[in-house]
Design an enzyme around this catalytic site. Structure first.
Site, short mmCIF file in Angstrom:
data_model
loop_
_atom_site.label_atom_id
_atom_site.label_comp_id
_atom_site.label_asym_id
_atom_site.label_seq_id
_atom_site.Cartn_x
_atom_site.Cartn_y
_atom_site.Cartn_z
CG ASN A 177 -7.03 -1.71 0.71
OD1 ASN A 177 -6.21 -1.49 -0.17
ND2 ASN A 177 -6.68 -1.89 1.97
CB CYS A 201 -0.95 -0.02 1.19
SG CYS A 201 -1.97 -1.52 1.25
CG HIS A 241 -3.66 2.70 1.42
ND1 HIS A 241 -4.06 2.15 0.22
CD2 HIS A 241 -3.84 1.74 2.37
CE1 HIS A 241 -4.44 0.89 0.44
NE2 HIS A 241 -4.32 0.63 1.72
#
Length: 308
Positions: free
Chosen positions: A267, A114, A237
């Site tokens: 995500n 990430c 993120h």
């Protein structure tokens, strides 16, 4: 100076209804939207590999930028920890062939999750400027559908598949400013893959993000001689709605500037920040935007991008 010229993406049309998943785990709409933040999670086809997602995003970038020619690409970097098959050869080599890029191209992978986009834009900028290269592609694709257990309530409602392609080059409208990075490998057990299955300690990851990210952003602003009021938007993120909201509150400086947009994507790991940039930033009239990626490693990176 090498900067960000354009971004394109590929988000699969097919996917998973998160409300249906929530019902299976006795989670209501308030939990799905308030905590998870995603009503729909895109999923690649079973026959698609990571390189195929990369190719879709890169082809969209070429289509959007007719002045960018395949033969002009000097370097291709793929940010992924879920490459084709078992990760050998490197996915960037496979993408080079599928895209028909010249064999004179430098192509390699960056194994980061990430935080990978923030690391990636600085890695490719440094590589290009050191070698005198003019056009680069930074591609992100980390399809967690390959490793997430659909029966794991802690992970299966979070992750969506997507890919992005960023054109890095000269005379770019967005330049890279100061950046800060960090690593804490003692947190490795909190996000890992064992025997091909992903494991996440959600509470530990949440606490990590809340502890590190707001302070890291304040340190970055101080190093840049900037105040929160100097930043037009914060693109962090998109781990979950709960994480984005909590970081924005803890930052204590214009939390409304933190963009949250994951309802239809989930995500997407290293693709979440460039998805935000493509949709909200590149065509805006904003002058200065802060980025922050954080997760598996544990690893984090924050940066300022700006219009010169």
């Amino acid at each position: 100076m090498i900067g960000i010229k354009s971004i394109a993406s590929y988000v699969p049309v097919a996917g998973v209804d998160n409300y249906a998943q929530g019902a299976k785990f006795e989670k209501d709409e308030e939990f799905i939207l308030g905590k998870i933040g995603s009503a729909f999670l895109p999923r690649k086809d079973d026959g698609q590999e990571t390189s195929d997602l990369c190719v879709e995003a890169a082809n969209a970038l070429f289509a959007n930028n007719p002045d960018l020619k395949r033969e002009s690409i000097d370097v291709l970097i793929v940010v992924t920890q879920n490459g084709d098959e078992e990760g050998l050869p490197h996915t960037a080599a496979i993408v080079q062939d599928k895209l028909g890029l010249p064999t004179s191209v430098a192509a390699f992978d960056i194994s980061l999750g990430c935080s990978g986009y923030v690391y990636g834009i600085y890695a490719i900028k440094g590589f290009m400027e050191a070698a005198g290269l003019k056009n680069g592609l930074l591609v992100t694709a980390d399809p967690y559908s390959k490793i997430v257990d659909p029966e794991d309530r802690n992970t299966t409602m979070l992750f969506g598949d997507a890919a992005t392609a960023t054109w890095m080059g000269e005379d770019a409208p967005w330049q890279l400013g100061k950046a800060k990075f960090g690593t804490d490998g003692s947190g490795a057990p909190h996000l890992k893959v064992s025997d091909g299955v992903f494991f996440m300690n959600g509470r530990q990851v949440f606490n990590f993000a809340l502890l590190k990210v707001p302070a890291h952003l304040h340190e970055l602003l101080a190093d840049s001689d900037l105040q929160p009021s100097d930043i037009d938007a914060f693109c962090i993120h998109q781990g979950s709605a709960a994480i984005v909201d909590a970081v924005a509150r803890r930052f204590e400086g214009e939390p409304e500037k933190f963009i949250k947009d994951m309802v239809e994507t989930g995500n997407t790991v290293s693709s979440s920040i460039p998805l935000l940039l493509e949709k909200h930033v590149l065509d805006s009239d904003w002058k200065r935007v802060a980025l922050s990626g954080f997760g598996v490693g544990l690893s984090w990176g924050s940066a300022i991008i700006y219009r010169p």
